[in-house]
Write a protein that holds these residues in place. Structure first.
Motif, short mmCIF file in Angstrom:
data_model
loop_
_atom_site.label_atom_id
_atom_site.label_comp_id
_atom_site.label_asym_id
_atom_site.label_seq_id
_atom_site.Cartn_x
_atom_site.Cartn_y
_atom_site.Cartn_z
N VAL A 162 48.71 -13.80 75.88
CA VAL A 162 48.73 -12.25 76.09
C VAL A 162 47.13 -11.68 76.03
O VAL A 162 46.35 -12.62 75.23
N TYR A 163 46.91 -10.75 76.75
CA TYR A 163 45.42 -10.20 76.71
C TYR A 163 45.29 -9.52 75.28
O TYR A 163 43.97 -9.56 74.70
N PHE A 164 46.25 -8.93 74.68
CA PHE A 164 45.90 -8.08 73.40
C PHE A 164 47.18 -7.99 72.67
O PHE A 164 48.29 -8.08 73.45
N LEU B 71 27.13 -9.32 76.21
CA LEU B 71 27.82 -10.16 77.07
C LEU B 71 29.34 -10.60 76.68
O LEU B 71 29.29 -11.26 75.65
N GLU B 72 30.17 -10.27 77.47
CA GLU B 72 31.60 -10.70 77.12
C GLU B 72 32.19 -11.73 78.07
O GLU B 72 32.09 -11.42 79.44
N THR B 73 32.70 -12.65 77.55
CA THR B 73 33.36 -13.60 78.54
C THR B 73 34.90 -13.55 78.60
O THR B 73 35.38 -13.44 77.85
N GLY B 74 35.10 -12.82 79.91
CA GLY B 74 36.69 -12.33 79.94
C GLY B 74 36.75 -10.76 79.79
O GLY B 74 37.26 -10.40 78.72
N PHE B 75 36.69 -9.97 80.95
CA PHE B 75 36.83 -8.74 80.91
C PHE B 75 38.26 -8.18 80.53
O PHE B 75 38.63 -7.21 79.96
N GLY B 76 39.13 -9.12 81.25
CA GLY B 76 40.60 -8.66 80.94
C GLY B 76 40.96 -7.30 81.30
O GLY B 76 40.69 -6.79 82.20
N THR B 77 41.51 -6.70 80.33
CA THR B 77 41.87 -5.05 80.62
C THR B 77 40.82 -4.22 80.38
O THR B 77 41.07 -3.01 80.42
N GLY B 78 39.81 -4.86 79.67
CA GLY B 78 38.67 -3.82 79.40
C GLY B 78 38.72 -3.11 78.04
O GLY B 78 38.02 -2.32 77.75
N LEU B 79 39.68 -3.67 77.09
CA LEU B 79 39.86 -2.98 75.83
C LEU B 79 38.69 -3.16 74.94
O LEU B 79 38.21 -2.27 74.40
N ASN B 80 37.92 -4.17 74.99
CA ASN B 80 36.72 -4.63 74.05
C ASN B 80 35.85 -3.51 74.85
O ASN B 80 35.01 -3.06 73.92
N PHE B 81 35.66 -3.44 76.33
CA PHE B 81 34.54 -2.58 76.45
C PHE B 81 34.67 -1.08 76.26
O PHE B 81 33.80 -0.36 75.51
N ILE C 156 32.14 -11.11 82.26
CA ILE C 156 32.49 -12.13 83.47
C ILE C 156 34.03 -12.40 83.47
O ILE C 156 34.54 -12.43 82.55
N GLU C 157 34.43 -12.15 84.68
CA GLU C 157 35.88 -12.18 84.79
C GLU C 157 36.66 -13.09 85.94
O GLU C 157 36.22 -12.55 87.13
N LYS C 158 36.93 -14.12 85.80
CA LYS C 158 37.37 -14.99 86.98
C LYS C 158 38.73 -14.60 87.68
O LYS C 158 38.82 -14.70 88.80
N PHE C 159 39.46 -14.08 86.88
CA PHE C 159 40.87 -13.37 87.41
C PHE C 159 40.84 -11.76 86.99
O PHE C 159 41.69 -11.32 86.26
N ASP D 286 33.78 -13.73 88.60
CA ASP D 286 33.37 -15.14 89.04
C ASP D 286 33.68 -15.79 87.87
O ASP D 286 34.07 -15.45 86.52
N ASP D 287 33.63 -17.23 87.77
CA ASP D 287 33.79 -18.11 86.85
C ASP D 287 32.43 -17.90 85.87
O ASP D 287 31.42 -17.91 86.16
N VAL D 288 32.98 -18.04 84.71
CA VAL D 288 31.81 -18.18 83.52
C VAL D 288 30.77 -19.15 83.92
O VAL D 288 29.65 -18.90 83.76
N ARG D 289 31.16 -20.15 84.33
CA ARG D 289 30.40 -21.33 84.37
C ARG D 289 29.44 -21.19 85.72
O ARG D 289 28.40 -21.61 85.59
N LEU E 17 32.43 -13.95 72.69
CA LEU E 17 33.02 -14.91 73.25
C LEU E 17 34.31 -14.79 73.11
O LEU E 17 35.20 -15.34 72.31
N ASP E 18 35.07 -14.34 74.27
CA ASP E 18 36.36 -14.18 74.60
C ASP E 18 36.83 -15.13 75.48
O ASP E 18 36.29 -16.07 75.72
N GLY E 19 37.96 -14.83 76.18
CA GLY E 19 38.68 -16.09 76.87
C GLY E 19 39.93 -16.69 76.27
O GLY E 19 39.70 -16.57 75.01
N LYS F 104 44.37 -23.72 75.67
CA LYS F 104 44.93 -23.20 77.01
C LYS F 104 43.75 -23.13 78.20
O LYS F 104 44.10 -22.91 79.17
N ASN F 105 42.54 -23.05 77.71
CA ASN F 105 41.47 -22.80 78.91
C ASN F 105 40.47 -23.77 78.48
O ASN F 105 39.19 -23.15 78.18
N PRO F 106 40.60 -24.87 78.53
CA PRO F 106 39.80 -25.91 78.29
C PRO F 106 38.19 -25.91 79.14
O PRO F 106 37.34 -26.33 78.88
#
Ligand code: SAM
Length: 697
Positions: free
Chosen positions: A31-33, A66-76, A118-121, A173-176, A191-193, A198-200
């Protein structure tokens, strides 16, 4: 030194919504949150341990998170809320009256929050809306985010929240791959994601090393995980970590700070080429020479960061190439040239956002759409190749048939083409005037005749427009030269291989029934581009252009060029083609129009960034003559505080606002709004460096 990033496909988030409307990622089965406690959890895990309010109070300039994984933007959204509360608790830093402050008033440096995520998906705008609707108490800020949220296009998108002193750079893009494209510094990490188990692929040593390279002393870190591998990886890269109780049912989480002395002996230049890293010098006052689209957007980019700027131009605001009444604003994309396309797409989207914030439609711009007509076999093939090689959303551009082109344009087209639904025309002059209304910008109707480097900055010799003798000398810390073909005069020793290309426009009056007996011309609804362009009627005139005259400095208009412009009408459908002969025969007519001079570069990308101290560079970087990759790990030498923003050709409306943001981020020591690779492609000294590499100097 030119590299290009392939136009790779972006993968949008794949989401399942549960019965309470809560989003879950199907890629990560997570889940995102948590709907019940998402807000409390975000504050507990990220915002509170980062001690934001306290640090913002002690920080001047831009604070970068800097956040890794923007997702729904809730943290923002929650961080933005915190920031707004903080801003409201401080005395206003904006000038209170609409009267422009006098130049003698002490320069003030405002606080600015730069949130990078940064958000890959990425979720799309509608998905973000649906997710954030679960938090009605955040409705206003969620709406603010979704109103600006970009199209799902790979790469960097910087959104500016006007009047809030906040920028959000979303990197799809991908964080890497994204982190190595940043120049830093970062002050706080979220440092989210999804969970490391589940996301090695994301939680790797590369991530921790990039974080260390981009951090500075006391950069903070907050994360929901306490996984042993993550802890060990971060520790090895110089982060001092605390394990604390996790939120709700979660046992533990971590936060900490970067202790620079414990980090790897990070050579600053291992991740950033020395020619992308000019020395930061204290900002006292800034002069911009040239009030065209490049100068005015740069002034605005600096002023919106709270920096005071004076713009000089002896001809007034936007009078030269930027003085065309209707410039076509779109992204002219080259098939197979990824760097150009990426920069121009990004620039186009940035310009659209700026226009929306600055001008009402109808006030100097019209987003009436634009068709790039496939008017020859060659252009048709090029467009097909372009569409099959790229993966842009339909909202940016798509192919249309001849019937669709006719329906969209309001006239009978001979062919289809590429349709840019949000593009259109802009009056660069109106935009420039609006930008210069910013209270921190002063405009001086003066010629800057000479600039001279001093121990602590630059002196500018100016003279009044009316007389030619030097009237005044001003001293500034920074100078940005944005006067197109006239820049060489100010930098006589600098290698600026720009070319001036004359362009003449023709205005066709729609009220004149001399040629338009059916009054069809006023029915044109979109901008049409073929070999030339024509824009819908504005104030009773159609704007047709522009000629392309190399090695020609004639400023007077010529009948022969009007006639050449009429040839462009061939491409614009049946009705325009019919009047072409008639127009060409009207020999005695004094057509209205104007001439301007584009400033182009050998690779058709602008020159935007710091100016190399060429002689010093040549002697200390002589190794690149043998092998371009073996540059010395030492600082390149720049003319401290001197920047260029020129070479926009006929695409200034698309490229200048993005280049302006780039220059402001160099000066203000911020992360670039574009990738390092793209910043390198725009570096003014690239031609000099290329010549050295090719052993031509
Ligand atoms: N911070 C988000 C918020 O406020 O809604 C929630 C983030 S969600 C828990 C984790 C996000 O990380 C997902 O959107 C996921 O697509 C993204 N992600 C996972 N791996 C990634 C990677 N390698 N690069 C970039 N983003 C990644």
């Amino acid at each position: 030194m030119k590299t290009s990033i392939p136009a790779a496909k972006i993968s949008a988030a794949s989401i399942q919504w549960d019965s309470q409307g809560q989003p879950k990622s199907t890629e990560f089965d997570d889940v995102y949150f948590n709907t019940d406690s998402g807000i409390d959890e975000s504050r507990y895990v990220y915002i509170n341990p980062s001690r934001l309010t306290e640090r913002w109070g002690a920080h001047s300039g831009t604070f970068t998170l800097l956040e890794t994984g923007f997702g729904t933007g809730l943290n923002f959204v929650l961080t933005l809320l915190e920031w707004i509360k903080f801003q409201e608790s401080k005395p206003s830093i904006k000038p209170q009256s609409s009267i422009k402050p006098q130049p003698s008033i002490k320069f003030q440096h405002s606080h600015h929050l730069h949130y990078i995520s940064i958000e890959k998906f990425p979720l799309d705008k509608q998905q973000i809306k649906s997710a954030l609707q679960l938090f009605p108490q955040l409705a206003e800020l969620s709406e603010l985010l979704t109103s600006e949220y970009p199209l799902l296009i790979k790469g960097f998108h910087t959104l500016h929240f006007k009047d809030k002193n906040v920028s959000l750079t979303l990197i799809f893009d991908d964080v890497r791959s994204a982190l190595p494209q940043l120049n830093g510094p970062i002050d706080a990490w979220y440092l989210d994601g999804f969970a490391p188990a589940k996301n090695p692929d994301m939680w790797t040593d590369d991530l921790y090393q990039s974080m260390a390279r981009l951090s500075r002393a006391e950069t903070s870190l907050a994360t929901f995980t306490s996984a042993g591998d993550v802890r060990r990886g971060l520790k090895a890269c110089g982060f001092k970590l605390n394990k604390v109780s996790g939120f709700g049912m979660k046992r533990e989480m971590m936060n900490g700070v970067f202790i620079q002395s414990q980090g790897p002996l990070a050579n600053k230049f291992e991740h950033i080429k020395p020619w992308l890293s000019p020395r930061n010098i204290p900002i006292t006052n800034i002069a911009i020479i040239g009030a065209g689209i490049a100068g005015c957007t740069t002034a605005y980019a600096l002023a919106r960061r709270g920096l005071r700027v004076t713009v000089y131009d002896n001809n007034g605001i936007a009078t030269e190439a930027s003085g065309n009444p209707q410039g076509a604003m779109y992204a002219k994309l080259a098939a197979g040239e990824a760097t150009h396309s990426n920069i121009y797409v990004q620039g186009y989207l940035q310009s659209l956002r700026l226009l929306k914030q600055q001008l009402e439609p109808g006030d100097g711009w019209d987003n009436c759409g634009l068709i790039q007509l496939a008017s020859s076999e060659k252009e048709n093939t090029r467009q097909k190749k372009f569409i099959s090689n790229t993966d842009y959303p339909k909202e940016l551009l798509h192919s249309i048939s001849q019937e669709e082109a006719s329906a969209i344009s309001g006239l009978t087209m001979h062919c289809g083409g590429l349709y840019f639904p949000h593009a259109g025309w802009v009056s660069p002059q109106r935009l420039c005037q609006k930008l210069l209304e910013h209270p921190l910008i002063e405009f001086e109707h003066q010629v800057v005749d000479k600039i001279h480097q001093e121990p602590n900055g630059w002196s500018l010799s100016t003279c009044e427009e009316s007389d030619n003798h030097i009237g005044h000398v001003s001293h500034v810390s920074h100078v940005i030269i944005a006067c197109a073909n006239k820049s060489q005069h100010l930098l006589p020793d600098c290698y600026l291989p720009t070319k001036s290309i004359r362009g003449q426009l023709t205005y066709l009056e729609t009220s004149s029934n001399e040629y338009d007996t059916n009054n069809f011309a006023s029915q044109l609804k979109t901008v049409l581009c073929g070999k030339g362009y024509i824009a819908p009627a504005h104030k009773g005139k159609l704007c047709l252009g522009a000629s392309y005259n190399i090695k020609d400095d004639e400023s007077e208009m010529r009948l022969s060029d009007h006639k050449n412009n009429f040839k462009y009408l061939d491409d614009f459908g049946q009705e325009f083609k019919k009047i072409q002969t008639e127009l060409t025969e009207l020999d005695n007519k004094d057509y209205l129009g104007r001439t301007g001079f584009r400033c182009t570069t050998p690779d058709y990308l602008p020159m935007a960034g710091p100016v190399l101290a060429e002689k010093d560079f040549e002697s200390s970087f002589t190794a690149i003559r043998k092998n371009a990759a073996r540059y010395p790990r030492q600082a390149a030498l720049f003319m401290d505080g001197l920047y260029l923003n020129i070479g926009h050709g006929s695409r200034g409306l698309t490229s200048a606002p993005l280049c302006a943001e780039l220059i402001a981020s160099y000066i203000n020591n911020e992360n670039f709004p574009i990738s390092k690779e793209h910043a390198e492609s725009l570096l003014p000294g690239r031609f000099f460096i290329r010549e050295m590499v090719r052993n031509k100097r």
